[in-house]
Every structure is written in structure tokens, then in C-alpha cells.
Design an enzyme around this catalytic site. Structure first.
Site, mmCIF file in Angstrom:
data_model
loop_
_atom_site.group_PDB
_atom_site.id
_atom_site.type_symbol
_atom_site.label_atom_id
_atom_site.label_comp_id
_atom_site.label_asym_id
_atom_site.label_seq_id
_atom_site.Cartn_x
_atom_site.Cartn_y
_atom_site.Cartn_z
ATOM 1 N N VAL A 470 0.835 -1.207 0.000
ATOM 2 C CA VAL A 470 0.000 0.000 0.000
ATOM 3 C C VAL A 470 0.868 1.253 0.000
ATOM 4 O O VAL A 470 0.460 2.298 0.502
ATOM 5 C CB VAL A 470 -0.974 0.006 1.201
ATOM 6 C CG1 VAL A 470 -2.009 -1.082 1.060
ATOM 7 C CG2 VAL A 470 -0.207 -0.140 2.526
ATOM 8 N N ASP A 675 18.107 -2.431 -11.121
ATOM 9 C CA ASP A 675 16.748 -2.315 -11.635
ATOM 10 C C ASP A 675 16.720 -2.469 -13.158
ATOM 11 O O ASP A 675 15.870 -3.176 -13.719
ATOM 12 C CB ASP A 675 16.161 -0.969 -11.220
ATOM 13 C CG ASP A 675 14.699 -0.832 -11.595
ATOM 14 O OD1 ASP A 675 13.902 -1.685 -11.170
ATOM 15 O OD2 ASP A 675 14.362 0.117 -12.320
ATOM 16 N N LYS A 679 15.066 -5.492 -15.557
ATOM 17 C CA LYS A 679 14.163 -5.197 -16.673
ATOM 18 C C LYS A 679 14.683 -5.777 -17.981
ATOM 19 O O LYS A 679 13.924 -6.342 -18.774
ATOM 20 C CB LYS A 679 13.976 -3.675 -16.805
ATOM 21 C CG LYS A 679 13.235 -3.037 -15.645
ATOM 22 C CD LYS A 679 13.165 -1.514 -15.807
ATOM 23 C CE LYS A 679 12.384 -0.866 -14.675
ATOM 24 N NZ LYS A 679 12.345 0.600 -14.798
#
Length: 811
Positions: A470, A675, A679
């Protein structure tokens, strides 16, 4: 003339019995009516329970008896306003209770309760209620059903003597009053004169017998529901009232657990083509359900779904059964002789086994009966002992539109299979009106919901989401779902139910859907959770059309995917860890999703909301081959190298990327190239090449020592790099070039590096946090396909996740 039957709930309270009075008096203004009533709600069960106390010699029977007396008198005091009528009625009721008390006392003294005595005891429920209603409705005449409803005993079972009953009914009602009041359920043996009954639910049958014998215009069954529902509304929130049913459809639904109408009710009026209307006593203005011979085709393949819980499947098997005449006759005859009802039969074409469905309560006796029937065959090995499997449930889909409609069974199997529900046994009649199947009892709720949704019985298609995370992305996703909820209902007939939300420490769940306005506050106040607890609760809830949405960067959460997919829960991942993990694990996840018929979607792993992975998949599926990928895949790094200038040093651009939500929570993941490597590995795999993260060649721009220690240490030492970056940047600027951190794949070989591009390169003018991908394929060789747009940011990433959700909803 109409026959109106009112069930126990319709006479169970003061408000309902007064509603009954209004309904009857309104109908009687237009034509004569015969009113059939059940016992006050729950009284039949109390009569039986009290008799059991008396049988055991338990003095508690007196207290239970007094409670029934008190309830009836309180009802009289509440609804009968005239003192004389009240006194006269109380005298009748007290006389009946005196008789009943004497019977109970006899049972208490001799500790014996015969069927005859039990039948007499339960008859008092209708005799009491019908007298109360007869007094309540002025001008009505009370009839004793025992004088014209006659039963006989055949083969050890009690059945209606139809011919005699019809003759007596015609005589009894030859002079038809405006309102006739008849106690339902009760009958009398034609020979002995003993009190008998028509079975639990028999008041419906009483009303049907009267309607058929007197050629009524309609039989109305007044109850506490609006009519037949497409499914059990306690299980399926979207169930709704069926406007029309044929007699056959209604019978099929009744036989398979829909307790709206007692099954024997349908036959007498069906023969006379008298319609049945089911109405709600508490909401008489509602249309209800009409049951008749001819109904309009509503275009839906099935009308309703019904089910029977507590099913046991008994399998009779043995090689000696093949081709032998009479085996099934012996199975069913032996069970029938012992009063055991079989509601489902499934037999293999090889004839070496027959499976039968019985109620759990009959299972032990059924096994014993069949083992005894085939004792000799079992002893010499020609057959095996009976095998019984309990804890099952039987589901039936019903509808005349299934006749000769191709694909119904296929859709049934496919729908259940994709939801991870195994069919244990199946039965379909040649009429093609009912397909019945057995599933595990734990899968019943899920089976009913997914079928109701799949066969267009629901007004809305439902998708049940478990959202993990969240933070920036998860919070935006919840906000987008909340804002779009009504629009999707209105225009797409889709309900996105968020049934679970988890943070790193807490979790909340609600099968009916969480309140998204207050969910984050509720989450903070909830009990502690963990990834393992989250998985166990999700699997335990076993909700149909479930989707797990991972908006975290957690390795522990990514480790849940395999278990979720194996249990037919689709997974949407903004988390890049799983798709970039070991190639074997990546393949296993995709293969599991394919085998289970669910989805593993991770479009936002690369390019946030950009359709990069989807485009690569479309190219490959159309037969194209990806030769080369050149890409700026980090919105964070592109933002940094687009912002860096003489006035804004390198360390400041990193800080701005973090503050504006472009970077990972730990920006070192971006700066280390981790990162981008993840990817690039994901894109290379989706392009059809095998690659691991360790295979990617790395040419980085921040020294390794800056990635050691804490995040605070990193921020403290980062400005040390500013001077060198500014010197190099100034030189590039003078040459008319700019930095871009580029990921490259060419024929399976991969690398990431900080490169300088000139003004002619497509990457030169890439601004802000945008991503860009160039795809060189066999078809797009001379002019590569270009995909460009926002590649970072909570809103666009959440929108990409939302798009993945919608792609599953629209399948």
C-alpha cells in the site's frame, strides 16, 4: 378460484400473519380463495424435539411444551382484537394442547414413540395455526384436511390415494365459501383412520392437491423469499429472482436443493396446466416467480444453479460387472428396499464401475446394504468392497435452453478447471435439462459463484482482488479502483471487489469486499500478518476469480506466486523479482499459469504503464523474431541525467528523483543498475532468449564502495562524485552529446552501460522520467519499432497494473 398457501415464516410473527390477512382479504374481493397454512415457523421442529425429550424421560419436555403454549397464546393476544373471538379461540387452542400434553405424558411414561404417535404429535402444529388464522380472517370457514386428504401404504411407504382424495375434495368444496381455511401437511390413512402426513414441506403438496382437484386458476405459494433464485443468495451475492420457469425446470431445481417449493407439489398442477406463482409475504408487491408449461426464451443457456451439501459418493466396482445384466437393478433395488434415496448416478461406458450419490446421513447404511447384497461377489474377488467418499457436494445447472446447445459441457469443464475445481463425478440426462456433478464440499461456494458468473446469470462479472503493498503504487491503485468502481459497473458490468489488502506488517480481508474509503485506516488497526499468513488466508478463502496483485518489491512476497498459481489464483506483479529470478523459476511460473488456465502478468515490470512486454508478445505470437533491443529502461536514471547541469549537481538530481517518487525506495537499486538489469533480463526472456542476471555485462557509473554500508552512509558520501560528473558533463555538452543509461540485447547477448548519444540518436531528446525502447525484428529491421512514454511514477505504474487487471477481467 385461487389456492393460496402460506408457509411457516408467513405465520411465524405478528407482522407476517397480519400481512397474510391483508393478502387474503384483497384476493377474496375478486374470487373465492382457499388458504392453506403451515404451522407457526419452527413449531414442527419444536414438536419433534419435545417428543424426543419425553421419549428419553427428560422432564425438560414440560418446559418445552409450556413454551409452545405460551407462544401460541401470545400470538392470539397480539392479533385477535375481539374479546369474544379471542376467548372462543383460546378455548379451542387449549383443548388441542390438552390432547397434545396427554400424548407427550404417555410417551414420557412408557418411553415409546411409534411412527403413528409421532405423526399425531406433528399434526398439532397446523391444527393450531389454521384455527388462529381462521379466527383472524373474518367470514372464513375452517376445514379439517383429514376428512379429504387420504393416504395409503404401498411397499412400506406412505403415498397419496389420489383418486379417493380428489373425489372427497370435490365433495367437501362443492359449496365454496368466499374464504376457506385448511391446515396443510395433515392427512389420514384411508383404512385405519390414523393421522398421517404428506412429509416435511407437505403443506405445499396439500395446496397443490386442492388446486388440481378443483381446477383452480392459479396456485400461489407465499413464503419468505421473492421466488426461485438463480442460486442461493446466501452464497452468491449477485443471485436474483427468476421471473419464469417451466414445470420441468422447477422440478429439477427443487430436487437439487432449491427449497422454495416441496417437489411433489409440482406434479398435480402440472397435469392440469395450472400455473404456480411463488410470492413473498413480506414484500407482496414484488413479481415473484411464475411456473408454467410454456415460457419465453430469455437467451441464457441455463436458468439456475442448485446444490446439495453433505454428499457421499459410493462406488460399486469390479470386473464381474462388465456386460452382466442386472447389476444396477440389484444396486437400486437393495437401496430402495432399505429406504435409501439415490439422487445421482454416474457409470463408465466400460460398465466396470457405477458411482451413486447419497446423503451423508445415509452413507454408512448404504455401504452396509451394498456390501451385503454383493457379499458373495466380494468374497470371491469378482467385486471390490464398496468405496465411499464423503465431504462432497453435488451441483446442478438447470435450464431447458441447454437442449442441443453445443459447448455447454465444455464451458462447464473449462470454467471449473480454470478455477482449480475438480469434477469427481458427472451425470447428464438425455433431456439435456440438468447437468449434475460432484465436487469437494470445500469447493462448493467457489463452484456456485464461478458458474453463476460464467453463464451470465450474474448482472455483473466479478473479479476478486488481493492487493499486497500500500505504498506509492499500491496506494494509487486502490485510489484508481475506488474512483473507477461505479463506472466499470455501469458500462462494463464488472465489479472489482478488493477482498484483501496487506502491508508489510498487517492484513485485512473481507469476502464481500472491503470499504476502500476507510481501508488504510482499518489496515493500520488490524492484526499483524506475514507473507505466509497472507498466503494461507487467501488459499483458505478459496474465492472464485481471484487475482493477487503484488505492488511490493519484496522477495518473500514474490516467493508466494508459485503456490498461488498452483491454486488457480492469477498473479499481477509490479514486483520485478520473480520474472527476473532464476530462469528455471521464471519458466515454472509461466508454465504453471498456462497449465492452470490462469494469468501471470507483469507488464509494469518494464516501462511502468508502457505496453512493452505486451508488444513483444504480440510480435512473437504473430511469427516475428526479436533481433535486438535498445532501451532506456530506468525513468529514475533518465530523470537524473536529464536534470544534471552546471546548476544541479549529480547528488542533487538523485535526491530529486527520490523526492518525486521516480526511484526505488532505496535509490542504490537504480544507481547500481540492478533495476535496469532486471528489466533487461525480463525483456530478453520475453523475446525468447534464455538469460540470467549474472549474464548481463555491466558498465556502471558509480564506484562499488558507494553501495556498501547503510542508506545514510550513501547519502552522506554521494556529493563526493559531483565534481567528476560535472567535469565529464561539461565535456559532453561541448561535443553536443548527452548521457543515457542504455540496456542492450542483441541476439541474446545483454549489456547495460552509461552511453553518450548525439543529437541524431532517438534517445537524445528523451525527457524527464520517460522510457524508450527500440525493437529491431525480422519485420522491423531497417526502421526499428519505437515505444516511448512515462516509465516511472506511482500513478502510471498503478495504471499499468490496473490495465493488467482489466485484461484478466475481459478474458
Amino acid at each position: 378460484m385461487k389456492v393460496l398457501k402460506f408457509g411457516g415464516t408467513s405465520v411465524g410473527s405478528v407482522s407476517s400473519i397480519l400481512s397474510l390477512k391483508k393478502i387474503v382479504e384483497r384476493e377474496a374481493k375478486h374470487q373465492p380463495v382457499i388458504v392453506v397454512v403451515s404451522a407457526l415457523g419452527g413449531i414442527t421442529d419444536q414438536l419433534i424435539a419435545t417428543s424426543q425429550l419425553a421419549l428419553k424421560g427428560d422432564e425438560g419436555w414440560r418446559t418445552a411444551f409450556d413454551a409452545m403454549v405460551d407462544r401460541h397464546h401470545r400470538m392470539i393476544d397480539a392479533v385477535i382484537t375481539d374479546p369474544q373471538d379471542r376467548e372462543k379461540l383460546s378455548g379451542k387452542v387449549d383443548a388441542l394442547f390438552e390432547q397434545l400434553q396427554s400424548i407427550y405424558y404417555g410417551v414420557f411414561l412408557i418411553h415409546d414413540l411409534s411412527h403413528k404417535t409421532q405423526d399425531t404429535i406433528v399434526s398439532y402444529g397446523e391444527r393450531l395455526s389454521s384455527n388462529i388464522v381462521a379466527t383472524l380472517i373474518g367470514g372464513s370457514r375452517w376445514f379439517d384436511a383429514r376428512t379429504f386428504i387420504k393416504t395409503e401404504e404401498k411397499l412400506g411407504k406412505r403415498s397419496l390415494d389420489t383418486e379417493l382424495t380428489n373425489r372427497l375434495v370435490s365433495a367437501a368444496f362443492s359449496d365454496l365459501p368466499r374464504i376457506s381455511l385448511v391446515p396443510g401437511f395433515i392427512a389420514q390413512d384411508r383404512d385405519s383412520g390414523d393421522i398421517t402426513n404428506l412429509g416435511r414441506g407437505g403443506s405445499d403438496y396439500t395446496a397443490s392437491i386442492l388446486a388440481a382437484a378443483l381446477n383452480a386458476e392459479v396456485l400461489e405459494i407465499w413464503t419468505d423469499v421473492d421466488g426461485f433464485m438463480t442460486a442461493d443468495p446466501r452464497v452468491i451475492k449477485g443471485a436474483y429472482t427468476i421471473n419464469e420457469l417451466s414445470y420441468k425446470e422447477a422440478m429439477e431445481l427443487c430436487n437439487f436443493g432449491a427449497k422454495v417449493v416441496y417437489p411433489p407439489t409440482i406434479y398435480p398442477v402440472c397435469v392440469k396446466n395450472i400455473p404456480i406463482r411463488v410470492k413473498n409475504t413480506f414484500h407482496p408487491e414484488r413479481k415473484g416467480t411464475v411456473i408454467k408449461s410454456h415460457i419465453e426464451n430469455n437467451g441464457k443457456p441455463i436458468k439456475g444453479i442448485s446444490s446439495i451439501k453433505d454428499t457421499t459418493l459410493i462406488t460399486v466396482t469390479g470386473l464381474s460387472m462388465v456386460g452382466v445384466v442386472g447389476v444396477n437393478r440389484r444396486i437400486f433395488s437393495s437401496l430402495a428396499d432399505n429406504g435409501i434415496s439415490v439422487f445421482l448416478v454416474s457409470q463408465a461406458a466400460s460398465e466396470n464401475n457405477t458411482s451413486i450419490g447419497v446423503k451423508d446421513e445415509d452413507a454408512v447404511q448404504a455401504v452396509n446394504v451394498l456390501n451385503e447384497e454383493f457379499r458373495l461377489e466380494i468374497e470371491d474377488g469378482r467385486m471390490f468392497p464398496m468405496h465411499a467418499e464423503s465431504g462432497l457436494a453435488t451441483v446442478a445447472i438447470v435450464g431447458e435452453n441447454m437442449k442441443r446447445t453445443p459447448g455447454i459441457s465444455g464451458k462447464l469443464f473449462g470454467t471449473l478447471g480454470r478455477s482449480g475445481i475438480s469434477i469427481i463425478a458427472l451425470a447428464q440426462g438425455a433431456t439435456e435439462m440438468n447437468i449434475s456433478f460432484v465436487v469437494r464440499g470445500t469447493d462448493l461456494r467457489k463452484s456456485l459463484n464461478v458458474l453463476h458468473d460464467s453463464f451470465f446469470l450474474s448482472e455483473y462479472k466479478e473479479l476478486n482482488l488481493f492487493i499486497c503493498g500500500v505504498g506509492t503504487v499500491g496506494g494509487k491503485l486502490i485510489e484508481q479502483i475506488k474512483n473507477q468502481y461505479e463506472e466499470l459497473k455501469r458500462h462494463s458490468h464488472l465489479k472489482l471487489n478488493v477482498v484483501g489488502i496487506a502491508s508489510s506488517h498487517n492484513a485485512i480481508f473481507n469476502r464481500d469486499g472491503l470499504d476502500l474509503d476507510n481501508c488504510l485506516e482499518d489496515l493500520r488497526a488490524s492484526e499483524p500478518s506475514s507473507p505466509e499468513h497472507l498466503r494461507d488466508v487467501i488459499l483458505g478463502m478459496n474465492i472464485f476469480n481471484s487475482v493477487f496483485v503484488d505492488c511490493t518489491a519484496s522477495k518473500e512476497v514474490a516467493a508466494l506466486y508459485q503456490s498461488l498459481l498452483e491454486n488457480n489464483i492469477s498473479v499481477i506483479a509490479a514486483n520485478k523479482i520473480a520474472a527476473s529470478s532464476a530462469y528455471e523459476n521464471y519458466c515454472r511460473l509461466k508454465q504453471t499459469a498456462l497449465q492452470r488456465g490462469v494469468k501471470f502478468r507483469f507488464e509494469t515490470n518494464v516501462g511502468a504503464g508502457l505496453p512493452i512486454i505486451g508488444t513483444i508478445n504480440d510480435l512473437r505470437n504473430s511469427g516475428d523474431r526479436i533481433l535486438k533491443i535498445e532501451a532506456v529502461l530506468s525513468g529514475t536514471l533518465n530523470f537524473i541525467f536529464d536534470e544534471i547541469s552546471a546548476d544541479i549537481p549529480f547528488s542533487e538530481t538523485v535526491k530529486r528523483a527520490k523526492e518525486q517518487g521516480y526511484s526505488e525506495p532505496d535509490p542504490r537499486i537504480d544507481l547500481s543498475g540492478t533495476d535496469v538489469i532486471r528489466k533487461l533480463v525480463i525483456l530478453t526472456r520475453e523475446a525468447g532468449y534464455k538469460v540470467e542476471q549474472k549474464d548481463v555485462e555491466r558498465r556502471l557509473f558509480v564506484p562499488d564502495e558507494y553501495f556498501k554500508g547503510s542508506v545514510d552512509d550513501f547519502w552522506k558520501h554521494l556529493p563526493e562524485l559531483d565534481a567528476d560528473f560535472e567535469r565529464r558533463r561539461r565535456k559532453l555538452s561541448e561535443e553536443g552529446r548527452r548521457w543515457r543509461f542504455v540496456a542492450t540485447m542483441e541476439h541474446g547477448r545483454t549489456s547495460v552501460a552509461l552511453k553518450a548519444v548525439d543529437a541524431l540518436h532517438p534517445f537524445y531528446n528523451l525527457e524527464g522520467s520517460n522510457n524508450i525502447v527500440l525493437l529491431t525484428t525480422e519485420r522491423y529491421k531497417e526502421y526499428p519499432m519505437q515505444i516511448q512514454g512515462y516509465g516511472a511514477g506511482a500513478s502510471v505504474t498503478a495504471a499499468g497494473v490496473f490495465a493488467n487487471v482489466m485484461s484478466i477481467a475481459n478474458i
